[in-house]
Design a protein around this motif. Structure first.
Motif, PDB file in Angstrom:
ATOM      1  N   CYS A   8       0.859  -1.182   0.000  1.00 59.96           N
ATOM      2  CA  CYS A   8       0.000   0.000   0.000  1.00 59.96           C
ATOM      3  C   CYS A   8       0.893   1.228   0.000  1.00 59.96           C
ATOM      4  O   CYS A   8       1.854   1.306   0.766  1.00 59.96           O
ATOM      5  N   CYS A  31       0.144   4.127   1.001  1.00 64.13           N
ATOM      6  CA  CYS A  31      -0.343   5.173   1.912  1.00 64.13           C
ATOM      7  C   CYS A  31       0.813   5.727   2.758  1.00 64.13           C
ATOM      8  O   CYS A  31       1.830   5.071   2.941  1.00 64.13           O
ATOM      9  N   CYS A  48      -5.755   3.586   7.442  1.00 65.08           N
ATOM     10  CA  CYS A  48      -5.835   3.359   5.999  1.00 65.08           C
ATOM     11  C   CYS A  48      -6.828   2.233   5.734  1.00 65.08           C
ATOM     12  O   CYS A  48      -6.696   1.131   6.256  1.00 65.08           O
ATOM     13  N   CYS A 102      -5.046  -0.953   3.910  1.00 63.71           N
ATOM     14  CA  CYS A 102      -4.066  -1.845   4.557  1.00 63.71           C
ATOM     15  C   CYS A 102      -4.189  -1.841   6.076  1.00 63.71           C
ATOM     16  O   CYS A 102      -3.386  -2.479   6.757  1.00 63.71           O
TER      17      CYS A 102
HETATM   18 ZN   LIG Z   1      -2.418   1.789   3.382  1.00 58.94          ZN
END
Ligand SMILES: [Zn+2]
Length: 299
Positions: free
Chosen positions: A241, A243, A273, A276
């Motif tokens: 991910c 993020c 998030c 994830c």
């Molecule tokens: Zn994430």
């Protein structure tokens, strides 16, 4: 030592794309057990939910294997079942992520079709040369992912496809195998070839068993595809991910200043998030910086 490395490489999650030597069929196959286990651990999912997410991740990863560069694809099931959202996305480079969400007040189910229920499957492709995402939406058929994906190909893209997905979990609910393959007839495929292909697909019982027996993706395609093929692409796959706290903060900068102040006052400083389940925390410094930045924008 070398054997150990070889073993690790062999077991590495991977997606491969092949084309039959006569060009009449294309296929893609994925083994993503590690990605599926990572997804399960990150989202703390029970075995059944994790197996649905694993199949969705397999689907997204295989669809993305037909793309190029940083192009990406997402698949999203939205229904009235207890799992009201099943989402997975994959970048062509091999990164995938996804999540499931549930209705409040879940009632016990008596049939697997009640997990996703009635609703839609939406496939979105973000491509280089298209200003807008390419979106296809079909009604959920069986809610077993593979039937739904095959239906999507037939309806939305007019491509006859066989889709096989498998994700198994053990008695402790831990994912132990995940993978799948998609085979698609190209316009030149003859009726005879299509029939042979269909017969061959009906022989597939359990991909997990094939993986357990140590078959590689190439072995599996050789087992189920009734023709010789060339490997066009082989990509490693990871649950990953992109993020970051910075990304979350960038989104908060778009909110009204009062909303940020309210979050700060209520000590609502946890950001999670969706893709994830990673947790980020804002401290007072972060809040003050965000508020100053929004103020600066307004002046
Ligand atoms: Zn994430």
């Amino acid at each position: 030592m070398i054997e150990e490395i070889k073993d690790k490489l062999k077991n590495r999650d991977r997606v491969i794309r092949v084309l039959s030597k006569n060009g009449h069929f294309r296929a893609v196959a994925v083994k993503n057990t590690m990605a599926a286990i990572t997804a399960q651990e990150k989202h703390k999912l029970d075995g059944l939910s994790a197996s649905y997410l694993a199949k969705a991740l397999s689907s997204a990863t295989m669809l993305s294997a037909f793309l190029k560069g940083e192009e990406r694809v997402s698949i999203e099931f939205s229904g009235d079942g207890c799992m009201n959202k099943l989402y997975a996305e994959s970048l062509q480079v091999g990164e995938c992520r996804g999540f499931v969400s549930y209705k409040d007040n879940i009632e016990p189910i008596t049939n697997l079709s009640e997990i996703l229920g009635q609703g839609t499957l939406k496939v979105t492709r973000i491509l280089y040369n298209e200003p807008e995402p390419i979106i296809g939406i079909v009604p959920i058929q069986k809610g077993d992912i593979s039937t739904d994906l095959a239906y999507y190909f037939a309806q939305s893209e007019q491509i006859g496809s066989g889709v096989v997905l498998d994700a198994d979990f053990n008695e402790n609910g831990k994912i132990i195998q995940s993978g799948g393959f998609i085979i698609q007839a190209m316009p030149d495929a003859t009726d005879n070839e299509l029939q042979t292909m269909e017969n061959k697909l009906s022989e597939v019982t359990s991909l997990s068993k094939d993986f357990m027996e140590g078959l590689s993706l190439i072995d599996i395609l050789k087992k189920y595809l009734p023709f010789d093929f060339d490997i066009l692409k082989s990509t490693q796959v990871d649950f990953f991910c992109r993020c970051s706290k910075e990304n979350f903060i960038a989104k908060l900068l778009l909110l009204p200043i009062d909303e940020i102040k309210d979050m700060q006052n209520r000590k609502q400083n946890e950001l999670i998030c969706q893709f994830c389940s990673k947790h980020y925390y804002l401290d007072n410094n972060d809040f003050n910086n965000i508020i100053s930045a929004i103020k600066a924008k307004q002046n």
